[in-house]
Design a protein around this motif. Structure first.
Motif, PDB file in Angstrom:
ATOM      1  N   VAL A 169     -47.212 -16.808 -88.306  1.00 29.18           N
ATOM      2  CA  VAL A 169     -46.419 -17.030 -87.103  1.00 29.18           C
ATOM      3  C   VAL A 169     -47.247 -17.821 -86.096  1.00 29.18           C
ATOM      4  CG1 VAL A 169     -45.281 -15.907 -85.160  1.00 29.18           C
ATOM      5  CG2 VAL A 169     -45.112 -14.915 -87.430  1.00 29.18           C
ATOM      6  N   ARG A 170     -46.702 -18.927 -85.641  1.00 31.75           N
ATOM      7  CA  ARG A 170     -47.321 -19.737 -84.599  1.00 31.75           C
ATOM      8  C   ARG A 170     -46.237 -20.114 -83.618  1.00 31.75           C
ATOM      9  NH1 ARG A 170     -51.486 -18.130 -86.645  1.00 31.75           N
ATOM     10  NH2 ARG A 170     -52.938 -19.375 -87.819  1.00 31.75           N
ATOM     11  N   PRO A 171     -46.363 -19.953 -82.361  1.00 28.37           N
ATOM     12  CA  PRO A 171     -47.452 -19.352 -81.613  1.00 28.37           C
ATOM     13  C   PRO A 171     -47.455 -17.837 -81.773  1.00 28.37           C
ATOM     14  CG  PRO A 171     -45.694 -19.923 -80.112  1.00 28.37           C
ATOM     15  CD  PRO A 171     -45.292 -20.411 -81.483  1.00 28.37           C
ATOM     16  N   LEU A 172     -48.453 -17.202 -81.206  1.00 29.99           N
ATOM     17  CA  LEU A 172     -48.690 -15.774 -81.415  1.00 29.99           C
ATOM     18  C   LEU A 172     -47.821 -14.867 -80.563  1.00 29.99           C
ATOM     19  CD1 LEU A 172     -52.576 -15.884 -81.346  1.00 29.99           C
ATOM     20  CD2 LEU A 172     -51.092 -16.024 -83.318  1.00 29.99           C
ATOM     21  N   VAL A 173     -46.788 -15.389 -79.955  1.00 22.29           N
ATOM     22  CA  VAL A 173     -46.012 -14.618 -78.993  1.00 22.29           C
ATOM     23  C   VAL A 173     -45.366 -13.389 -79.628  1.00 22.29           C
ATOM     24  CG1 VAL A 173     -44.040 -14.694 -77.418  1.00 22.29           C
ATOM     25  CG2 VAL A 173     -45.596 -16.631 -77.560  1.00 22.29           C
ATOM     26  N   LEU A 174     -44.702 -13.533 -80.750  1.00 18.73           N
ATOM     27  CA  LEU A 174     -44.002 -12.404 -81.360  1.00 18.73           C
ATOM     28  C   LEU A 174     -44.958 -11.284 -81.790  1.00 18.73           C
ATOM     29  CD1 LEU A 174     -41.285 -11.242 -82.103  1.00 18.73           C
ATOM     30  CD2 LEU A 174     -41.482 -12.363 -84.321  1.00 18.73           C
ATOM     31  N   PRO A 175     -46.039 -11.567 -82.510  1.00 18.26           N
ATOM     32  CA  PRO A 175     -46.966 -10.475 -82.835  1.00 18.26           C
ATOM     33  C   PRO A 175     -47.570  -9.816 -81.598  1.00 18.26           C
ATOM     34  CG  PRO A 175     -47.419 -12.370 -84.219  1.00 18.26           C
ATOM     35  CD  PRO A 175     -46.414 -12.801 -83.195  1.00 18.26           C
ATOM     36  N   LEU A 176     -47.849 -10.590 -80.567  1.00 23.34           N
ATOM     37  CA  LEU A 176     -48.399 -10.005 -79.346  1.00 23.34           C
ATOM     38  C   LEU A 176     -47.386  -9.108 -78.649  1.00 23.34           C
ATOM     39  CD1 LEU A 176     -50.423 -12.986 -77.879  1.00 23.34           C
ATOM     40  CD2 LEU A 176     -51.330 -10.853 -78.776  1.00 23.34           C
ATOM     41  N   LEU A 177     -46.126  -9.533 -78.610  1.00 26.25           N
ATOM     42  CA  LEU A 177     -45.088  -8.697 -77.997  1.00 26.25           C
ATOM     43  C   LEU A 177     -44.910  -7.385 -78.755  1.00 26.25           C
ATOM     44  CD1 LEU A 177     -42.329 -11.253 -76.973  1.00 26.25           C
ATOM     45  CD2 LEU A 177     -43.776  -9.894 -75.481  1.00 26.25           C
ATOM     46  N   VAL A 178     -44.912  -7.451 -80.072  1.00 21.55           N
ATOM     47  CA  VAL A 178     -44.790  -6.229 -80.878  1.00 21.55           C
ATOM     48  C   VAL A 178     -45.985  -5.317 -80.627  1.00 21.55           C
ATOM     49  CG1 VAL A 178     -44.728  -5.335 -83.233  1.00 21.55           C
ATOM     50  CG2 VAL A 178     -43.341  -7.313 -82.629  1.00 21.55           C
ATOM     51  N   ALA A 179     -47.189  -5.880 -80.553  1.00 18.29           N
ATOM     52  CA  ALA A 179     -48.390  -5.085 -80.304  1.00 18.29           C
ATOM     53  C   ALA A 179     -48.336  -4.413 -78.932  1.00 18.29           C
ATOM     54  CB  ALA A 179     -49.627  -5.966 -80.417  1.00 18.29           C
ATOM     55  N   VAL A 180     -47.862  -5.136 -77.919  1.00 19.76           N
ATOM     56  CA  VAL A 180     -47.753  -4.563 -76.579  1.00 19.76           C
ATOM     57  C   VAL A 180     -46.710  -3.445 -76.563  1.00 19.76           C
ATOM     58  CG1 VAL A 180     -46.989  -5.079 -74.223  1.00 19.76           C
ATOM     59  CG2 VAL A 180     -48.598  -6.581 -75.371  1.00 19.76           C
ATOM     60  N   GLU A 181     -45.594  -3.656 -77.242  1.00 16.40           N
ATOM     61  CA  GLU A 181     -44.567  -2.613 -77.306  1.00 16.40           C
ATOM     62  C   GLU A 181     -45.101  -1.355 -77.973  1.00 16.40           C
ATOM     63  OE1 GLU A 181     -40.969  -4.064 -79.078  1.00 16.40           O
ATOM     64  OE2 GLU A 181     -40.821  -5.708 -77.655  1.00 16.40           O
ATOM     65  N   LEU A 182     -45.822  -1.519 -79.074  1.00 21.20           N
ATOM     66  CA  LEU A 182     -46.393  -0.361 -79.760  1.00 21.20           C
ATOM     67  C   LEU A 182     -47.389   0.384 -78.871  1.00 21.20           C
ATOM     68  CD1 LEU A 182     -46.957  -1.819 -83.339  1.00 21.20           C
ATOM     69  CD2 LEU A 182     -45.355  -0.022 -82.693  1.00 21.20           C
ATOM     70  N   ALA A 183     -48.241  -0.346 -78.184  1.00 21.43           N
ATOM     71  CA  ALA A 183     -49.202   0.290 -77.283  1.00 21.43           C
ATOM     72  C   ALA A 183     -48.483   1.013 -76.144  1.00 21.43           C
ATOM     73  CB  ALA A 183     -50.174  -0.751 -76.732  1.00 21.43           C
ATOM     74  N   GLY A 184     -47.408   0.414 -75.626  1.00 20.96           N
ATOM     75  CA  GLY A 184     -46.630   1.061 -74.575  1.00 20.96           C
ATOM     76  C   GLY A 184     -45.956   2.331 -75.048  1.00 20.96           C
ATOM     77  N   ILE A 185     -45.377   2.294 -76.228  1.00 26.17           N
ATOM     78  CA  ILE A 185     -44.728   3.482 -76.790  1.00 26.17           C
ATOM     79  C   ILE A 185     -45.751   4.595 -76.987  1.00 26.17           C
ATOM     80  CG2 ILE A 185     -43.619   4.382 -78.878  1.00 26.17           C
ATOM     81  CD1 ILE A 185     -42.177   1.623 -79.052  1.00 26.17           C
ATOM     82  N   MET A 186     -46.923   4.244 -77.500  1.00 22.39           N
ATOM     83  CA  MET A 186     -47.956   5.259 -77.709  1.00 22.39           C
ATOM     84  C   MET A 186     -48.452   5.828 -76.377  1.00 22.39           C
ATOM     85  SD  MET A 186     -50.024   3.610 -80.862  1.00 22.39           S
ATOM     86  CE  MET A 186     -49.306   3.486 -82.484  1.00 22.39           C
TER      87      MET A 186
END
Length: 100
Positions: free
Chosen positions: A33-50
């Motif tokens: 995936v380029r640019p990294l926006v989607l993986p970064l958004l998923v990572a932020v969502e996971l960190a927020g949920i945790m």
């Protein structure tokens, strides 16, 4: 953020760090995936949920995010300004690598 005793278990702390990193690496290296926006958004969502799972409120998370953005804004501005000044002082040394 409040200083209540909101400490995750060792497993949750480990997962909070490794799962977002794994999502970013999977999205960029395996899927490409380029640019990294989607993986970064998923990572932020996971960190927020945790974070919500261990007891932080949404307002506390927003306060922490805004505080972090405010701290890095000056660093980014300084980096861009320094980069621009270096180009003005040494324009020949700022050639793209392809033209070397």
């Amino acid at each position: 953020m409040s200083s209540d005793n909101k400490r995750p278990s060792l497993l949750l702390a480990f997962l909070t760090f490794t799962v977002p990193v794994a999502v970013i690496l999977y999205g960029t290296d395996v899927v490409g995936v380029r640019p990294l926006v989607l993986p970064l958004l998923v990572a932020v969502e996971l960190a927020g949920i945790m974070s919500l799972k261990i007891g932080y409120t949404w307002e506390e998370l927003q306060e922490g995010m805004l505080s972090a953005v405010g701290r890095i804004q000056l660093a980014v501005e300084h980096t861009l300004k320094t980069s621009h000044e270096l180009r003005l002082l040494h324009p020949a040394s700022m050639r793209p690598f392809s033209s070397l």
